[in-house]
Design an enzyme around this catalytic site. Sequence first.
Site, PDB file in Angstrom:
ATOM      1  N   VAL A 207       0.853  -1.198   0.000  1.00  0.00           N
ATOM      2  CA  VAL A 207       0.000   0.000   0.000  1.00  0.00           C
ATOM      3  C   VAL A 207       0.886   1.245   0.000  1.00  0.00           C
ATOM      4  O   VAL A 207       0.706   2.171  -0.809  1.00  0.00           O
ATOM      5  CB  VAL A 207      -0.931   0.018   1.243  1.00  0.00           C
ATOM      6  CG1 VAL A 207      -1.587   1.380   1.427  1.00  0.00           C
ATOM      7  CG2 VAL A 207      -1.991  -1.070   1.141  1.00  0.00           C
TER       8      VAL A 207
ATOM      9  N   ARG B  32      -1.512 -17.873  14.317  1.00  0.00           N
ATOM     10  CA  ARG B  32      -1.644 -16.538  13.709  1.00  0.00           C
ATOM     11  C   ARG B  32      -0.322 -15.916  13.270  1.00  0.00           C
ATOM     12  O   ARG B  32      -0.257 -15.185  12.286  1.00  0.00           O
ATOM     13  CB  ARG B  32      -2.366 -15.612  14.682  1.00  0.00           C
ATOM     14  CG  ARG B  32      -3.862 -15.857  14.718  1.00  0.00           C
ATOM     15  CD  ARG B  32      -4.641 -14.594  14.459  1.00  0.00           C
ATOM     16  NE  ARG B  32      -4.514 -13.671  15.534  1.00  0.00           N
ATOM     17  CZ  ARG B  32      -5.452 -13.480  16.483  1.00  0.00           C
ATOM     18  NH1 ARG B  32      -6.564 -14.165  16.459  1.00  0.00           N
ATOM     19  NH2 ARG B  32      -5.272 -12.601  17.416  1.00  0.00           N
TER      20      ARG B  32
ATOM     21  N   GLY C  34     -15.162  -8.211  11.047  1.00  0.00           N
ATOM     22  CA  GLY C  34     -15.499  -7.077  11.913  1.00  0.00           C
ATOM     23  C   GLY C  34     -14.904  -5.793  11.375  1.00  0.00           C
ATOM     24  O   GLY C  34     -15.544  -4.728  11.409  1.00  0.00           O
TER      25      GLY C  34
ATOM     26  N   ASP D 278      -9.027 -16.656   8.834  1.00  0.00           N
ATOM     27  CA  ASP D 278     -10.243 -17.472   8.747  1.00  0.00           C
ATOM     28  C   ASP D 278     -10.720 -17.790   7.328  1.00  0.00           C
ATOM     29  O   ASP D 278     -11.541 -18.681   7.134  1.00  0.00           O
ATOM     30  CB  ASP D 278     -11.393 -16.782   9.493  1.00  0.00           C
ATOM     31  CG  ASP D 278     -11.169 -16.762  10.993  1.00  0.00           C
ATOM     32  OD1 ASP D 278     -10.315 -17.530  11.477  1.00  0.00           O
ATOM     33  OD2 ASP D 278     -11.843 -15.975  11.681  1.00  0.00           O
TER      34      ASP D 278
ATOM     35  N   GLU E 130      -9.279 -38.223  10.704  1.00  0.00           N
ATOM     36  CA  GLU E 130     -10.429 -39.117  10.520  1.00  0.00           C
ATOM     37  C   GLU E 130     -11.768 -38.396  10.631  1.00  0.00           C
ATOM     38  O   GLU E 130     -12.768 -38.847  10.087  1.00  0.00           O
ATOM     39  CB  GLU E 130     -10.376 -40.260  11.551  1.00  0.00           C
ATOM     40  CG  GLU E 130      -9.439 -41.394  11.201  1.00  0.00           C
ATOM     41  CD  GLU E 130      -7.964 -41.080  11.396  1.00  0.00           C
ATOM     42  OE1 GLU E 130      -7.665 -40.063  12.049  1.00  0.00           O
ATOM     43  OE2 GLU E 130      -7.121 -41.844  10.909  1.00  0.00           O
TER      44      GLU E 130
ATOM     45  N   GLY F 226      -4.793 -35.952   6.865  1.00  0.00           N
ATOM     46  CA  GLY F 226      -5.375 -37.297   6.842  1.00  0.00           C
ATOM     47  C   GLY F 226      -6.145 -37.593   8.114  1.00  0.00           C
ATOM     48  O   GLY F 226      -6.191 -38.740   8.576  1.00  0.00           O
TER      49      GLY F 226
HETATM   50  O1  F6P Z   1     -10.565 -13.823  13.323  1.00  0.00           O
HETATM   51  C1  F6P Z   1      -9.354 -14.457  13.475  1.00  0.00           C
HETATM   52  C2  F6P Z   1      -9.329 -15.272  14.740  1.00  0.00           C
HETATM   53  O2  F6P Z   1      -8.072 -15.873  14.858  1.00  0.00           O
HETATM   54  C3  F6P Z   1     -10.431 -16.327  14.868  1.00  0.00           C
HETATM   55  O3  F6P Z   1     -10.157 -17.514  14.188  1.00  0.00           O
HETATM   56  C4  F6P Z   1     -10.504 -16.502  16.354  1.00  0.00           C
HETATM   57  O4  F6P Z   1     -11.765 -16.975  16.731  1.00  0.00           O
HETATM   58  C5  F6P Z   1     -10.276 -15.111  16.865  1.00  0.00           C
HETATM   59  O5  F6P Z   1      -9.523 -14.436  15.877  1.00  0.00           O
HETATM   60  C6  F6P Z   1      -9.570 -15.033  18.183  1.00  0.00           C
HETATM   61  O6  F6P Z   1      -9.445 -13.703  18.530  1.00  0.00           O
HETATM   62  P1  F6P Z   1      -8.587 -13.144  19.756  1.00  0.00           P
HETATM   63  O7  F6P Z   1      -7.144 -13.249  19.373  1.00  0.00           O
HETATM   64  O8  F6P Z   1      -9.033 -11.734  19.890  1.00  0.00           O
HETATM   65  O9  F6P Z   1      -8.906 -14.013  20.916  1.00  0.00           O
END
Ligand code: F6P
Length: 336
Positions: free
Chosen positions: A40, A270, A121, A145, A205, A203
């Site tokens: 950006v 993350r 959000g 997500d 189940e 893999g």
């Molecule tokens: O939206 C991304 C995410 O990692 C979701 O998968 C998870 O439910 C949420 O954020 C967790 O958020 P926080 O880090 O605010 O607990």
Amino acid sequence: MVLTSQNIIVINMIKSRMKRIGVLTSGGDGAGMNAAIRSVVRSALLQGAEVRGVMRGFYGLVEDDIISLNHRSVANIISRGGTFLKTSRCPEFQTRAGMAKAVATLKRHEIDGLVVIGGNGSYAGAYELFKRFRFPVVGVPGTIDNDLYGTDQTIGCHTAVNTALDAIDKIRDTAHSMERIFVIEVMGRDSGYIAMQVALGSGAEDVIIPERKFNYQAMYEEIKRGHKKGKISWMIIVAEGAGKAHEVAEKVTKVTGFESRYIVLGHIQRGGTPTAPDRVLATRLGAAAVDCLLKGRYGKAVGILQNKINVVDLQQACATSNVPINEYCRLIKNLI
Ligand code: F6P
């Protein structure tokens, strides 16, 4: 006159009234957000616009925490996880007073347009800015997500899936060696995308996701039947929004009588070094968002569909499920 890309950039600069662009990251961080910010910043500078960074997502707008960004500010960040602008979830921005403060900050800093990098959000917040104040915004899909409409992938998802998969492969070694059942909880409050990807990729189940009603009884029966045939280890992936790993594990042990363990992968999914696909995606989308702003395409979200840049209305992009549920579930069951 032959139009070179340099000519086109100059024409865009003259046509665009956008002199200063703001950029922020909001919601949960995802690997590749830094690469998106870099794209950006450098795309905007190239086309003659100045850039401001908004710290901690919408919070920085409400609290007036704005920094100047130049070419050097984004040097050497393409390979770094997280977001150097920091991020947050900001309930105050959702109030009328909070949003008014945010708009005042944008005006005070003479920011003409805003790139919002985030998930559901964040898109909803960006859309409110656009709808209520006609403020020019463009969304860039940044969430692990992968639950936004108009794009095949969101920034951070590929890295998160690989991280989770790596952990699950290790757990599989133990499950196999100790002949145990493992229940593994991955992220995804409303989205089963990560769960589905890692289930198919490891893999596993069984997979339990928010988008689909799960038949627990059928699973217990299958585990018992499998045991009679000598199949002892069993991997169950559960998306956090569909159930809690410890509860699932307790129930499995209680009903089947077999020892099970659970693990919550949580926030390790993350962060970390963004994978190549996440860096490339982020770089393409950051540049596309700036193009949108400079061309006067506001209230939009950029994405990539079939390897081409795709632009949709922000409101429409807010949420969707990108999980090919039936195909994945069929494969998981057929290939046990
Ligand atoms: O939206 C991304 C995410 O990692 C979701 O998968 C998870 O439910 C949420 O954020 C967790 O958020 P926080 O880090 O605010 O607990």
